[in-house]
Scaffold this motif. Sequence first.
Motif, mmCIF file in Angstrom:
data_model
loop_
_atom_site.group_PDB
_atom_site.id
_atom_site.type_symbol
_atom_site.label_atom_id
_atom_site.label_comp_id
_atom_site.label_asym_id
_atom_site.label_seq_id
_atom_site.Cartn_x
_atom_site.Cartn_y
_atom_site.Cartn_z
ATOM 1 N N VAL A 224 -1.192 -44.466 70.128
ATOM 2 C CA VAL A 224 -0.336 -44.976 69.049
ATOM 3 C C VAL A 224 0.990 -45.442 69.647
ATOM 4 O O VAL A 224 1.486 -46.537 69.356
ATOM 5 N N VAL A 225 1.546 -44.597 70.526
ATOM 6 C CA VAL A 225 2.820 -44.948 71.154
ATOM 7 C C VAL A 225 2.669 -46.233 71.957
ATOM 8 O O VAL A 225 3.465 -47.175 71.824
ATOM 9 N N PHE B 48 5.472 -39.137 68.620
ATOM 10 C CA PHE B 48 4.040 -39.112 68.961
ATOM 11 C C PHE B 48 3.823 -38.672 70.401
ATOM 12 O O PHE B 48 2.876 -37.951 70.706
ATOM 13 N N VAL C 218 8.060 -37.168 63.678
ATOM 14 C CA VAL C 218 7.055 -38.077 63.133
ATOM 15 C C VAL C 218 6.999 -37.947 61.613
ATOM 16 O O VAL C 218 6.968 -38.948 60.888
ATOM 17 N N VAL D 182 -3.285 -40.050 70.071
ATOM 18 C CA VAL D 182 -1.867 -39.907 69.755
ATOM 19 C C VAL D 182 -1.018 -40.712 70.745
ATOM 20 O O VAL D 182 -0.083 -41.423 70.371
#
Lengths: 319, 293, 472
Positions: C393-394, C451, C42, C390
Amino acid sequence: MPLLEVEDLRTHYFTEAGPVKAADGVSFTLEKGESIGIAGESGCGKTTVAMSLMRLIKGGAVVGGKIMLGDLSLLDMPMKEFLKVRWERISLISQAAMGALNPVYTVGAQIVEAIQIHRKVSKSDAWEQTRGLLAQVKMDPQRAKSFPHELSGGMRQRVMIAMALACDPDIVIADEPTTALDVVTQVQVLRLLIDLQKRLNLSLIYISHELSVLGQACDRIIIMYAGKIVEMGATTEIFTSPQHPYTQKLLSALMDIHSDISIPESIPGKPPDLLNPPEGCRFSPRCTVGQENCGEDAPVLVEVAPNHYVACHRINESK
Amino acid sequence: MPGTAADIYATAGRMTEDERLAIVARFGLDESLWVQFYTYIGRAFQGDFGQSFTYFPSNVTTKILSALPWSLFLIINAMILQVIIAFVLGATSAWKAGGKFDATTQAISLALWATPMFWLAMLALYLLGNDLGWFPLAGQQTPGVTYATWFNKIGDYYYHAALPIMVLVVNQFGGYQLIMRNTMVTTLREHYITTAEAKGASDTRVKYKHAARNAMLPMVTSVGLRFSLAVAGSIFTEMIFNYNGVGRLIFQSVGMRDYPMLQGCFFILSCSVIIANLLVDILYQYLDPRIRY
Amino acid sequence: MQDPEQKRFSLWAGFKQSLMPLFAWWPEFRKSKIGIAGLIIVFVIVSLILLAPVIATHAVDEKDIRTGWTGGKYWTAGWTTQGSATITDEGGPYGDILIDEITEYHVRLQSDSTFIKRPLDLSNTILANAILQFQAKADSFEDGDEVRCLISPNGVDGNWTTALTWQKGDDDDVYQLYEIDLSTYSNWRSRNFWIQFESRMSSADASFYLDDVGVLLGAPGYDKLSPNDDFEPYAQRYQPPSWRHLLGTNSQSEDVWSRLLYAGQNSLMIGFVAAFLITSIGASVGMMAGYFGGVIEELVMRLADILLIMPRLPLLIVLSAYLRPGPWTVIMLLTITGWAGIARSTRAQTLSVKQHSYVEAARSVGASNIRIIIQHVLPNVAGIVIAAFVMEVVVAILVESGLSFLGLGSLSHPTLGVMLHFAQTDAAFTWNAWWWIVPPGLTIALIGLGFAYIGNTLNDRFVLRLGSRRKG
């Protein structure tokens, strides 16, 4: 020759902080038809000893010692061979109330499985045998078709006992079999177990933190503290003339309804951290009668009376 | 993608104003929005989603119903494979949690999960279909063939569905695998596992018959919820592999702004998700005796 | 023992305390190799993307067009792929034919093994006129054989119209040149043309080759360029990777590397903002619902259940088909359809916290609801919420790229999905332009897996608290 001989058993659990010595030099023997009780506070290593016998230690390993079942050295056998020792020679009664039975199979199927792993019998024969076993523990054989959640705690414990007897084992280990039950059921299950032990001439290792239960069920009692045996002897000896200060405390903690003192004495302090056990006698930090050398040398088990062993400097010196 | 459908059709071909108005009237687009909405909802509940703009005069329902079996064929096959793979991999990686196998399978399945499915499909089509020529490039059956046997027919279907199913499986099994693995880790700490081991059961028996059999329950429950993810995945795979299912219909309808078709597809897909959930609930009763009635 | 002053509740102190797990996460987190790998990936990708203005070699929309532009005539697509015809029946390209039974054959042109049904994207051209020009090699035609060129101005399965029909004549050249004026199709500038050839031939072994297909673009009045002329494309389309173009160029002669960086920015931005909105809205709704309960909770949680069961992508497709595409539209749609999962898990956690005796105790000494939420509920849901953020986000990046790939994304802020959309519609694979297809997908996958590795580690260590089981 004794049926089972445990010699200097050492079992460690591996943690990130280092090895936890849960059993540290435990030795005892068990005769055919004898019942022996192992007592101690939680975390003293009594269950570890039992699990070491079955080689079921998780997150740790037996790092030393010897376990002889007749001529068989249990710790040296390849696992494939040892699978035949499990249940066939040594079986386990654990706390059924705490989920020792698989929830998705009928209790009958679980007993049948135990039989079929070890015996080449047809399915119907195994079921027949299962119903017989359930009758033996005074259950309605029809309950074989029940799932664990359909049975009461006491019934589940009976199933557990029936299952333990499925392959006519030489030794039965009962690990706190009555702990999570209500008092009435506890008594029933205990009676059943004592009765079966006598009738079938089983060798029983009974693990409990309740000395009173062991007093009823066992011929001999082993008291463990912090991974070591501190006292071992015939039940009557232990109850009438306890020698180790820890045993004495344990016994006085038992509420004696006949005595005048109604408030049980508690043991000051906490059980030791087995990551860094105290030097010398492990009970010394909590001991009220200790001497100077208690904190230095570890006491060894000494026979104070016939078949009555104690590990305490005070006793050893007075001898 | 704004714009009213009539405008698009008015510009698509050269259309006179009269023709445009005729079309507007034909599809009822001259009514007020509320009237259109009520008419639509009323008919939708009778299974009538109106007529497709693009496939006029076929109506939406027949068009979707002829595409639906193909989508379900893909989705159901993919889900069964995903569950089987997740069952074995999840059980095995939890058996030695924290070990090398566990770390590797988790890393790989997370990586595949994080990869866009349509991209995987493009690569698969290009490499396995085009370059290596192992799989057909499009369609769901060999056109114009009369199958000698029933077996040939199924074989041909699977031959055409192989790539789409593979992409769906590879991209989506990770979700199940994670659930399976995490439940299995906690299941392995249960007392009945110790009992099973004490009984002298072999590792395989303990692992599958006792631990995995219990640990699979949350995974099975998740099949219902994850069905809608498989539906989403089928849109991409069908589009890229030119597989004539509902997903491809949606893709085409988006381009044509064929609203009746889009809404119909969405409605039917939602219904199939709900039905899938019901079926999973029924199946669950057979897997977990504790909730049998 | 306790200083009564200390008991005074300060919002900030409570908040800080509730976020303590955040500061204590590292020692536990660093034990996970996967988690560390995720962090590194990341970090690398995010820094590359943030450095885009520095490391991009070209401006986003800069077309690499070489000098020599002579005023609006060039072959755009220059479809030099040779088409070889295979004879099929009407059903499709692969059928077997019983020659005795069929007297007419439909020939469909195939290149390699797919139909020549090619999109022709004229949307970005500035010119007023376009001519589709191709030459057909027809030496095995017999007189009277008929060939048709069909055009669909709107997608593959749109309305195919016959644009040109011709019959082989006696005096045809071996390479006969044909033209179609695309401007006769109204509003052609906004269209993707799809082109397909079909022919009826009288002989079974007839074959039909198409040697060059191209599109001539030009303003009216200019001379059309003959395909036989020695022409050099002016625009640097589909250039393979080189020092000038690190990842080659696309169909619009734009630099893929630079576009990739900026598209990555847009993808990350949309992913982050959407994930932030989803988690904060989801978590607040979940905590409120779990803590206060009541009718509103019932309503909100039923709504969440419905959202959870609805197939999200089809729902998004339907919704965005009605809306004007743009980054905020996408973010809004993602948020509307995405909050339910987190709301449900935070609610469950809040409910279990609420039953703890310390919450009862706090309430019995008269602590306010806000105080209980911040001091007791928030620390307990923080792990779930952070791990969920988190992961979200993906999911947001993946769903956004999917929507964009289907052509529903924001063209003003092209994301990685939009790049792949154009790569697909411009048939980049038939150009073997892997450099236009592999990098965007790989970037999404790498961002995603980075992520995902972090999120999964957080989830393992702080939400599930799974230890390991070693066999003794």
